[in-house]
Scaffold this motif. Structure first.
Motif, PDB file in Angstrom:
ATOM      1  N   UNK A 108       0.830  -1.196   0.000  1.00  0.00           N
ATOM      2  CA  UNK A 108       0.000   0.000   0.000  1.00  0.00           C
ATOM      3  C   UNK A 108       0.871   1.255   0.000  1.00  0.00           C
ATOM      4  N   UNK A 109       1.963   1.233   0.737  1.00  0.00           N
ATOM      5  CA  UNK A 109       2.819   2.423   0.753  1.00  0.00           C
ATOM      6  C   UNK A 109       3.454   2.667  -0.611  1.00  0.00           C
ATOM      7  N   UNK A 110       3.691   1.613  -1.375  1.00  0.00           N
ATOM      8  CA  UNK A 110       4.252   1.759  -2.712  1.00  0.00           C
ATOM      9  C   UNK A 110       3.201   2.340  -3.675  1.00  0.00           C
ATOM     10  N   UNK A 111       1.949   1.938  -3.528  1.00  0.00           N
ATOM     11  CA  UNK A 111       0.894   2.386  -4.424  1.00  0.00           C
ATOM     12  C   UNK A 111       0.214   3.676  -4.005  1.00  0.00           C
ATOM     13  N   UNK A 112       0.452   4.114  -2.767  1.00  0.00           N
ATOM     14  CA  UNK A 112      -0.105   5.374  -2.272  1.00  0.00           C
ATOM     15  C   UNK A 112       1.023   6.154  -1.593  1.00  0.00           C
ATOM     16  N   UNK A 113       1.988   6.637  -2.381  1.00  0.00           N
ATOM     17  CA  UNK A 113       3.209   7.211  -1.814  1.00  0.00           C
ATOM     18  C   UNK A 113       3.020   8.507  -1.031  1.00  0.00           C
ATOM     19  N   UNK A 114       1.901   9.199  -1.189  1.00  0.00           N
ATOM     20  CA  UNK A 114       1.702  10.436  -0.426  1.00  0.00           C
ATOM     21  C   UNK A 114       1.093  10.172   0.949  1.00  0.00           C
ATOM     22  N   UNK A 115       0.716   8.926   1.217  1.00  0.00           N
ATOM     23  CA  UNK A 115       0.155   8.582   2.529  1.00  0.00           C
ATOM     24  C   UNK A 115       1.181   7.735   3.278  1.00  0.00           C
ATOM     25  N   UNK A 116       1.668   8.264   4.371  1.00  0.00           N
ATOM     26  CA  UNK A 116       2.712   7.585   5.155  1.00  0.00           C
ATOM     27  C   UNK A 116       2.294   7.498   6.623  1.00  0.00           C
ATOM     28  N   UNK A 117       2.684   6.394   7.228  1.00  0.00           N
ATOM     29  CA  UNK A 117       2.429   6.202   8.657  1.00  0.00           C
ATOM     30  C   UNK A 117       3.730   5.792   9.344  1.00  0.00           C
ATOM     31  N   UNK A 118       3.864   6.204  10.607  1.00  0.00           N
ATOM     32  CA  UNK A 118       5.011   5.780  11.403  1.00  0.00           C
ATOM     33  C   UNK A 118       4.797   4.390  11.976  1.00  0.00           C
ATOM     34  N   UNK A 119       3.535   4.007  12.086  1.00  0.00           N
ATOM     35  CA  UNK A 119       3.209   2.723  12.705  1.00  0.00           C
ATOM     36  C   UNK A 119       1.939   2.156  12.081  1.00  0.00           C
ATOM     37  N   UNK A 120       1.948   0.866  11.805  1.00  0.00           N
ATOM     38  CA  UNK A 120       0.760   0.143  11.345  1.00  0.00           C
ATOM     39  C   UNK A 120       0.471  -0.949  12.369  1.00  0.00           C
ATOM     40  N   UNK A 121      -0.744  -1.001  12.864  1.00  0.00           N
ATOM     41  CA  UNK A 121      -1.104  -2.012  13.856  1.00  0.00           C
ATOM     42  C   UNK A 121      -2.351  -2.767  13.401  1.00  0.00           C
ATOM     43  N   UNK A 122      -2.348  -4.063  13.648  1.00  0.00           N
ATOM     44  CA  UNK A 122      -3.508  -4.898  13.386  1.00  0.00           C
ATOM     45  C   UNK A 122      -3.975  -5.431  14.733  1.00  0.00           C
ATOM     46  N   UNK A 123      -5.230  -5.179  15.069  1.00  0.00           N
ATOM     47  CA  UNK A 123      -5.792  -5.599  16.348  1.00  0.00           C
ATOM     48  C   UNK A 123      -6.861  -6.642  16.064  1.00  0.00           C
ATOM     49  N   UNK A 124      -6.605  -7.879  16.511  1.00  0.00           N
ATOM     50  CA  UNK A 124      -7.544  -8.981  16.324  1.00  0.00           C
ATOM     51  C   UNK A 124      -8.393  -9.139  17.578  1.00  0.00           C
ATOM     52  N   UNK A 125      -9.702  -9.267  17.386  1.00  0.00           N
ATOM     53  CA  UNK A 125     -10.589  -9.508  18.515  1.00  0.00           C
ATOM     54  C   UNK A 125     -11.891 -10.129  18.027  1.00  0.00           C
ATOM     55  N   UNK A 126     -12.362 -11.173  18.724  1.00  0.00           N
ATOM     56  CA  UNK A 126     -13.663 -11.737  18.361  1.00  0.00           C
ATOM     57  C   UNK A 126     -14.798 -10.765  18.683  1.00  0.00           C
ATOM     58  N   UNK A 127     -14.536  -9.744  19.496  1.00  0.00           N
ATOM     59  CA  UNK A 127     -15.557  -8.758  19.836  1.00  0.00           C
ATOM     60  C   UNK A 127     -15.920  -7.886  18.643  1.00  0.00           C
ATOM     61  N   UNK A 128     -15.035  -7.827  17.643  1.00  0.00           N
ATOM     62  CA  UNK A 128     -15.286  -7.045  16.437  1.00  0.00           C
ATOM     63  C   UNK A 128     -16.439  -7.643  15.650  1.00  0.00           C
ATOM     64  N   UNK A 129     -16.526  -8.968  15.633  1.00  0.00           N
ATOM     65  CA  UNK A 129     -17.561  -9.640  14.854  1.00  0.00           C
ATOM     66  C   UNK A 129     -17.443  -9.268  13.392  1.00  0.00           C
ATOM     67  N   UNK A 130     -18.552  -8.905  12.779  1.00  0.00           N
ATOM     68  CA  UNK A 130     -18.540  -8.506  11.371  1.00  0.00           C
ATOM     69  C   UNK A 130     -18.410  -6.991  11.181  1.00  0.00           C
ATOM     70  N   UNK A 131     -18.236  -6.258  12.271  1.00  0.00           N
ATOM     71  CA  UNK A 131     -18.120  -4.804  12.185  1.00  0.00           C
ATOM     72  C   UNK A 131     -16.637  -4.440  12.293  1.00  0.00           C
ATOM     73  N   UNK A 132     -15.905  -4.766  11.246  1.00  0.00           N
ATOM     74  CA  UNK A 132     -14.475  -4.487  11.213  1.00  0.00           C
ATOM     75  C   UNK A 132     -14.265  -3.048  10.779  1.00  0.00           C
ATOM     76  N   UNK A 133     -13.101  -2.508  11.097  1.00  0.00           N
ATOM     77  CA  UNK A 133     -12.875  -1.102  10.776  1.00  0.00           C
ATOM     78  C   UNK A 133     -11.393  -0.787  10.679  1.00  0.00           C
ATOM     79  N   UNK A 134     -11.131   0.406  10.220  1.00  0.00           N
ATOM     80  CA  UNK A 134      -9.783   0.953  10.187  1.00  0.00           C
ATOM     81  C   UNK A 134      -9.830   2.338  10.804  1.00  0.00           C
ATOM     82  N   UNK A 135      -8.753   2.707  11.449  1.00  0.00           N
ATOM     83  CA  UNK A 135      -8.634   4.047  12.030  1.00  0.00           C
ATOM     84  C   UNK A 135      -7.227   4.558  11.764  1.00  0.00           C
ATOM     85  N   UNK A 136      -7.104   5.845  11.619  1.00  0.00           N
ATOM     86  CA  UNK A 136      -5.786   6.445  11.488  1.00  0.00           C
ATOM     87  C   UNK A 136      -5.842   7.792  12.174  1.00  0.00           C
ATOM     88  N   UNK A 137      -4.723   8.159  12.746  1.00  0.00           N
ATOM     89  CA  UNK A 137      -4.678   9.412  13.479  1.00  0.00           C
ATOM     90  C   UNK A 137      -3.263   9.960  13.469  1.00  0.00           C
TER      91      UNK A 137
END
Length: 195
Positions: free
Chosen positions: A1-30
């Motif tokens: 993704x960083x190669x295909x979207x070079x103007x969008x950069x992050x210092x950290x990428x995290x994946x949080x797995x939880x069964x509490x998410x169910x089918x309501x998965x999401x992404x957040x950035x800040x």
């Protein structure tokens, strides 16, 4: 993704797995004090045993990444689609969501504004590009067809198959060094032309 979207950069990428998410998965950035983080919040990637009969282990290894990829990619495609040069065109292209989303299905229920609808179309079309780049060549068509069937028949994105094939075609024909973000003017124009 960083190669295909070079103007969008992050210092950290995290994946949080939880069964509490169910089918309501999401992404957040800040961003805070110059530090930018992207997060994908996903359910556990429970394996589907029927897949083992349909695909090779190499194809399944790529496919298993969809649960994370389709959330994390929003941290790149959403900021790209929100750029000023696309706002008017996307608002116009998605002014009648009934063109894009089938009434009563998840597309219409959960992606009921221009940006979320557009971004979900692009998110899952990027999976096809990922299959093209990483899945065994002799299984790509079947993998891509399975995405198209799910997006149209189950989720209700009425024009997904047509858009997906368009994006796959222009991606295959892109110039050396051309990124997905470079293709955004063509992507947005496709939606404008098909409203």
């Amino acid at each position: 993704m960083t190669k295909n979207f070079p103007t969008t950069r992050y210092n950290s990428l995290k994946v949080i797995f939880s069964p509490l998410v169910g089918n309501i998965q999401s992404a957040s950035w800040f961003e805070n004090n110059g530090f930018k983080e992207a997060q994908a919040h996903v359910n556990f990637p429970y394996p589907d045993k029927t897949d083992e009969k349909e695909f090779s282990s190499n194809a399944l290894n790529v496919r298993k990444g969809n649960i994370v990829f389709t959330e994390l990619n929003h941290c790149f495609i959403n900021p790209e689609g929100e750029k000023t040069q696309y706002r008017t065109a996307l608002a116009s292209a998605f002014s009648d969501l009934a063109i894009w989303n089938e009434k009563g299905k998840p597309a219409a229920l959960y992606y009921n504004n221009p940006y979320s609808c557009f971004n979900e179309y692009v998110s899952w079309a990027l999976v096809s590009l990922r299959y093209f780049d990483y899945a065994p060549a002799d299984e790509q068509d079947k993998l891509i067809a399975s995405i198209e069937k799910r997006q149209v028949d189950i989720r209700g994105f009425k024009e997904f198959r047509t858009f997906n094939q368009y994006l796959l075609n222009i991606y295959k024909k892109r110039r050396n060094g051309q990124t997905v973000s470079d293709l955004y003017p063509l992507i947005v124009k496709w939606f404008e032309d098909h409203k």
